[in-house]
Design an enzyme around this catalytic site. Structure first.
Site, short mmCIF file in Angstrom:
data_model
loop_
_atom_site.label_atom_id
_atom_site.label_comp_id
_atom_site.label_asym_id
_atom_site.label_seq_id
_atom_site.Cartn_x
_atom_site.Cartn_y
_atom_site.Cartn_z
N GLU A 7 -9.81 12.59 7.62
CA GLU A 7 -9.80 13.92 7.01
C GLU A 7 -11.18 14.57 7.04
OE1 GLU A 7 -7.08 13.79 3.24
OE2 GLU A 7 -7.83 11.77 3.65
N TYR A 46 1.27 5.74 -0.33
CA TYR A 46 0.86 6.98 0.35
C TYR A 46 1.15 8.11 -0.63
CZ TYR A 46 1.01 10.36 4.35
OH TYR A 46 0.82 11.39 5.24
N THR A 79 -8.56 -5.76 4.40
CA THR A 79 -8.49 -4.86 3.25
C THR A 79 -9.50 -5.38 2.24
OG1 THR A 79 -6.11 -4.48 3.61
CG2 THR A 79 -7.02 -3.90 1.45
N LYS A 109 -3.69 -2.01 10.30
CA LYS A 109 -4.07 -2.16 8.90
C LYS A 109 -4.34 -3.61 8.50
CE LYS A 109 -3.13 2.16 7.36
NZ LYS A 109 -3.97 3.01 6.49
N ASP A 121 0.85 -1.19 0.00
CA ASP A 121 0.00 0.00 0.00
C ASP A 121 0.89 1.24 0.00
OD1 ASP A 121 -2.34 1.41 -0.05
OD2 ASP A 121 -2.62 1.39 2.12
N ARG A 164 -7.13 4.03 13.59
CA ARG A 164 -6.21 5.15 13.76
C ARG A 164 -5.57 5.21 15.14
NH1 ARG A 164 -5.10 6.17 8.61
NH2 ARG A 164 -6.94 6.84 7.42
N GLU A 201 -10.11 4.02 4.03
CA GLU A 201 -9.34 4.78 3.05
C GLU A 201 -9.79 4.34 1.67
OE1 GLU A 201 -5.24 5.74 5.55
OE2 GLU A 201 -5.20 4.22 3.96
N THR A 214 -4.61 6.50 -0.01
CA THR A 214 -5.85 7.25 0.08
C THR A 214 -5.96 8.27 -1.05
OG1 THR A 214 -5.74 7.03 2.48
CG2 THR A 214 -7.30 8.63 1.60
N GLU A 273 -9.25 3.82 -2.03
CA GLU A 273 -8.03 3.65 -2.81
C GLU A 273 -8.32 2.93 -4.13
OE1 GLU A 273 -4.62 2.29 -0.72
OE2 GLU A 273 -5.25 3.12 1.21
N HIS A 290 -3.76 14.31 0.57
CA HIS A 290 -3.95 13.46 1.75
C HIS A 290 -2.77 13.58 2.70
CE1 HIS A 290 -4.94 10.07 4.30
NE2 HIS A 290 -3.80 9.48 3.98
#
Length: 405
Positions: A347, A119, A246, A242, A117, A226, A188, A333, A190, A124
């Protein structure tokens, strides 16, 4: 034109033809299928009945043999399916292998080899830095696509419930950590990329070979705890926050269906290292949607993503790491510059400080038990059509053993 009756606005038209794996109530065997309109073509059965040369690649109940066969076979299968569905002379042989899409059970379309994954949304990353008071961007962010290795064994297909994870968490104000169910469960939105052709261990894969190795695109919900993440990520990054789940969409849209969606990525300054430079533009103009309990809460645009999938593939192999058939890597994200384009609840609620409305007078900061999240996306297709990716759907179940949040 097709001898099938296809609605003009169907997201699963002849310009799309995404692949998945399905079963039905009267036949539990897992079969490779292609979504077309409101139906699914049982590709395994149709190929066998017509003696198609690629029939043997479709008997395993997963896409992996087809993925490994490479671009020339991918093109051959796609062209044959289009011919079956457009030329009336094939109608009588193909029609018995069409199944209503509403009645199928979707399965994970491919066996996941490795999961990475990234970033890679600049907005973001900026938002996360501001929320946590860590500055705008990490110093390495515009030099390389930052990523981490996830857990392939907990990639699940859309519709699979997600159990709230438990683990250690330590709010900033607390003196010591505590253990229990995550209080800050997030999503998130994605975009995922599915690898077909493997690469040789020790040989970096150039960004220009993206189309030779990556078969297609799916949607990904990278569920994130989080509070667990904030405590465990020092210094090695995400782990239990995480790896519990998924979710991916049941349909993999082939790269060949996305030619009309290709766009140049945002300007990259400073100029990337040579291994990250690519002549072909592999930005994708995808429009995502996030719905929470049926209410649209955000519409992130993928065209603004800073690092492209071709650059991500080049970076994850530049040290000699190999690609394997069934590898999945996700964009990170997807977030745009506007408030209603944010791709995570972190966010949307600005770290939990600003509850957002979800309809009916309700609001959220993070997910509650019983909440259902649905991600969707479309992209430009031929002749003004829209290419659909299906949905990634997941309902939050209480933590095992209960316990106070």
């Amino acid at each position: 034109m097709s001898w099938l009756e296809l609605a003009g606005d169907t997201p699963f038209g002849l310009g799309n033809l995404p692949y998945g794996v399905f079963s039905t109530g009267d036949d539990p065997r897992r079969r490779v299928g292609v979504a077309v309109g409101e139906q699914v073509l049982d590709l395994s059965a149709a190929a066998g009945a017509t003696g198609a040369p690629f029939a043997g690649l479709l008997t395993a109940g997963v896409l992996n043999p087809l993925l490994a066969a490479g671009p020339s076979v991918w093109a051959q299968v796609r062209e044959q399916v289009r011919e079956w569905l457009t030329e009336p002379r094939h109608a009588d042989r193909v029609r018995p292998h069409l199944v209503p899409r509403v009645g199928i059970t979707s399965h994970l379309p491919f066996e996941v080899a490795d999961y990475v994954d990234f970033y890679s949304s600049e907005q973001h990353a900026i938002n996360a830095g501001r929320i946590f008071g860590a500055g705008e961007l990490p110093p390495n962010w515009k030099h390389l696509p930052i990523g981490y290795h996830g857990r392939a064994g907990t990639v699940v297909v859309s519709g699979t419930p997600v159990v709230r994870p438990s683990g250690q968490r330590k709010p900033r104000a607390a003196e010591v950590p505590s253990f229990g169910p995550s209080k800050l469960l997030d999503i998130e939105a994605e975009v995922g990329f599915v690898v077909g052709v493997p690469s040789e261990h020790g040989r970096p894969v150039p960004a220009g070979e993206f189309g030779r190795h990556v078969f297609g695109v799916c949607l990904v919900n990278d569920w994130s705890a989080r509070d667990l993440q904030g405590w465990e990520a020092q210094p090695l990054g995400p782990f239990l926050s995480k790896s519990f789940a998924t979710s991916v969409s049941p349909w993999v849209v082939p790269l060949a269906a996305l030619e009309h969606a290709r766009v140049a990525p945002p300007p990259q300054v400073p100029e990337p290292f040579e291994y990250l430079r690519v002549a072909e533009p592999w930005g994708l103009d995808l429009s995502l949607e996030i719905r929470l309990n049926g209410h649209l809460v955000a519409s992130p645009p993928f065209a603004t993503h800073y690092w492209t999938a071709a650059q991500q593939m080049a970076h994850l192999t530049v040290n000699g790491a190999s690609l394997r058939t069934g590898d999945l890597y996700a964009s990170g994200t997807v977030t745009g510059p506007e408030k209603d384009q944010r791709g995570s609840l972190l966010e949307l609620s600005w770290g939990g400080r600003e509850p957002f409305a979800i309809g009916g007078g309700a609001s959220r900061t993070f997910l509650e038990d019983g909440d259902e999240v649905v991600l969707g996306a479309t992209a430009p297709g031929p002749d003004g059509a829209r290419i659909g990716f299906g949905e990634v759907r997941g309902e939050v179940l209480p933590a095992v053993g209960g316990g106070a949040l």
